[in-house]
Design a protein around this motif. Structure first.
Motif, PDB file in Angstrom:
ATOM      1  N   GLU B 157       0.840  -1.208   0.000  1.00  0.00           N
ATOM      2  CA  GLU B 157       0.000   0.000   0.000  1.00  0.00           C
ATOM      3  C   GLU B 157       0.868   1.247   0.000  1.00  0.00           C
ATOM      4  OE1 GLU B 157      -2.731  -0.961  -0.598  1.00  0.00           O
ATOM      5  OE2 GLU B 157      -3.490  -2.538   0.701  1.00  0.00           O
ATOM      6  N   GLY B 158       1.908   1.202   0.802  1.00  0.00           N
ATOM      7  CA  GLY B 158       2.796   2.358   0.860  1.00  0.00           C
ATOM      8  C   GLY B 158       3.454   2.637  -0.479  1.00  0.00           C
ATOM      9  N   ALA B 159       3.871   1.577  -1.143  1.00  0.00           N
ATOM     10  CA  ALA B 159       4.509   1.744  -2.448  1.00  0.00           C
ATOM     11  C   ALA B 159       3.522   2.316  -3.459  1.00  0.00           C
ATOM     12  CB  ALA B 159       5.053   0.405  -2.933  1.00  0.00           C
ATOM     13  N   VAL B 161       0.945   4.227  -2.924  1.00  0.00           N
ATOM     14  CA  VAL B 161       0.700   5.651  -2.651  1.00  0.00           C
ATOM     15  C   VAL B 161       1.898   6.495  -3.083  1.00  0.00           C
ATOM     16  CG1 VAL B 161       0.381   7.367  -0.842  1.00  0.00           C
ATOM     17  CG2 VAL B 161      -0.968   5.266  -0.811  1.00  0.00           C
ATOM     18  N   GLN B 162       3.085   6.039  -2.766  1.00  0.00           N
ATOM     19  CA  GLN B 162       4.253   6.816  -3.187  1.00  0.00           C
ATOM     20  C   GLN B 162       4.348   6.884  -4.712  1.00  0.00           C
ATOM     21  OE1 GLN B 162       7.873   5.497  -1.206  1.00  0.00           O
ATOM     22  NE2 GLN B 162       7.532   6.986   0.438  1.00  0.00           N
ATOM     23  N   HIS B 164       1.899   6.778  -6.795  1.00  0.00           N
ATOM     24  CA  HIS B 164       0.835   7.600  -7.353  1.00  0.00           C
ATOM     25  C   HIS B 164       0.913   9.049  -6.875  1.00  0.00           C
ATOM     26  CE1 HIS B 164      -3.660   8.734  -7.540  1.00  0.00           C
ATOM     27  NE2 HIS B 164      -3.121   8.965  -8.700  1.00  0.00           N
ATOM     28  N   THR B 165       0.735   9.247  -5.574  1.00  0.00           N
ATOM     29  CA  THR B 165       0.641  10.612  -5.046  1.00  0.00           C
ATOM     30  C   THR B 165       1.963  11.368  -5.161  1.00  0.00           C
ATOM     31  OG1 THR B 165      -1.091   9.891  -3.529  1.00  0.00           O
ATOM     32  CG2 THR B 165      -0.045  11.995  -3.050  1.00  0.00           C
TER      33      THR B 165
END
Lengths: 188, 188
Positions: B157-159, B161-162, B164-165
């Motif tokens: 999930e962290g990857a 988000v990084q 994308h955002t």
DNA sequence: CCACAAGGAAACCGAACGGTATACTTTTGA
DNA sequence: TCAAAAGTATACCGTTCGGTTTCCTTGTGG
């Protein structure tokens, strides 16, 4: 406390609604009603909904960072300890009643175009958090503070998503445990 | 390849638009146009936009899981190796032209109500991915496969988000490096 | 004290929304 | 073969959207 200005009333109402229900799903009329102002006043302060969205995100950024740094920078703690306390700050946030994920992650879900002003603001926010943690790492004497900050931020984002999308409120403590591995690796 | 049914045309068009521009921001007319069908046909297959959204998310789930498992389950690889290859599958995804984050994270940003059918479907998706990785861990002989899977999912999930955002396409490889620490910890 | 900016209430605007109805054409399966 | 099913094109419906305008009231500072 001093009574808020009309502008503040509007921004705070918009923040609540945009955060809970999304940007496209929230109409101006709803914001106007919650803020308790007239439509004319709203459009006196903001030229358009887009401008209000941006102002709201900027305010959110300000509020988030001040709250976040306040929680992290407990008295009598070393920078190293503060690196781990980032996750305690997250945990506090996740336990709040009105937690609906990170407003910037949510915003960039609705505004995926790289040129969109909202998207840009979201990326800026993530950069600011990164810089803050990088500073902490630097003060703690980490060799590659940029790398550690990026790693910890990945854990932060992951925890936020698990807390929100999976409704798993234990995610912050999990991320803390994981983060400690990399902190210890960087600061033997 | 067999020509797609009208229903499929509609779902694929909706998937593209919902993914790139969001759910609330995408109108039925736009979907109809992209699908190349009439409005009546669209409403013959789906009672409402809500129903179409759900059908679209279910299709996405199906496509994602089949593509994901195909990438992970390379021939002549052990379950242990496959645990790490999860992140290679992510990396492939991030490099795609039309990557706009995880559609389920994006959806739960727009439908935060715990009772919302879309939100529920997002949580289900995350659970399915968790179960899949948990199975891999179990086959690899991990003592607490549930814990390792939850940890790896947090990294995933962290990857996402990084990537994308923050528009950081290196996130998957960073997560892989981090994930290996926990895999080795669980399988000494 | 009073002029003038700021605010309020509500009507109003054109456009877009989700969704329906009508009338005609194409596909298709027993 | 031929009627039912499914499709198209288009007009239409009521509602809501973001945003403007009008007219009137309420502060408030020089």
């Amino acid at each position: 406390m001093a009574k808020p200005s009309k502008r503040e009333q509007i921004v705070y109402a918009a923040m609540d609604l945009f955060y809970q229900e999304g940007f496209h799903a929230t109409g101006i009329e709803k914001i106007r009603e919650k803020a308790g102002v007239s439509k004319k006043t709203l459009y006196n302060h903001f030229r358009s909904k887009d401008e209000l969205m941006l102002a709201t995100l900027r305010k959110r950024e300000e509020l988030f960072m001040s709250g976040f740094t306040r929680k992290v920078e407990q008295p009598d703690t070393s920078s190293r300890e503060r690196l781990a306390m980032v996750f305690d700050a997250l945990d506090e946030w996740f336990q709040e009643k009105g937690f609906y994920g990170c407003m910037f992650i949510n915003a960039s879900a609705e505004f995926s175009d790289l040129d969109d002003p909202c998207y840009k603001l979201c990326a800026e926010h993530k950069q600011l958090v990164h810089d803050y943690i990088k500073d902490l790492a630097e003060q703690a004497g980490v060799g590659d503070p940029d790398e550690l900050s990026t790693q910890l931020n990945l854990l932060i984002e992951g925890a936020i998503v698990q807390a929100h999308t999976c409704n798993d409120k234990t995610a912050a403590m999990r991320a803390k445990k994981m983060g400690k591995v990399f902190i210890e690796q960087a600061l033997p």
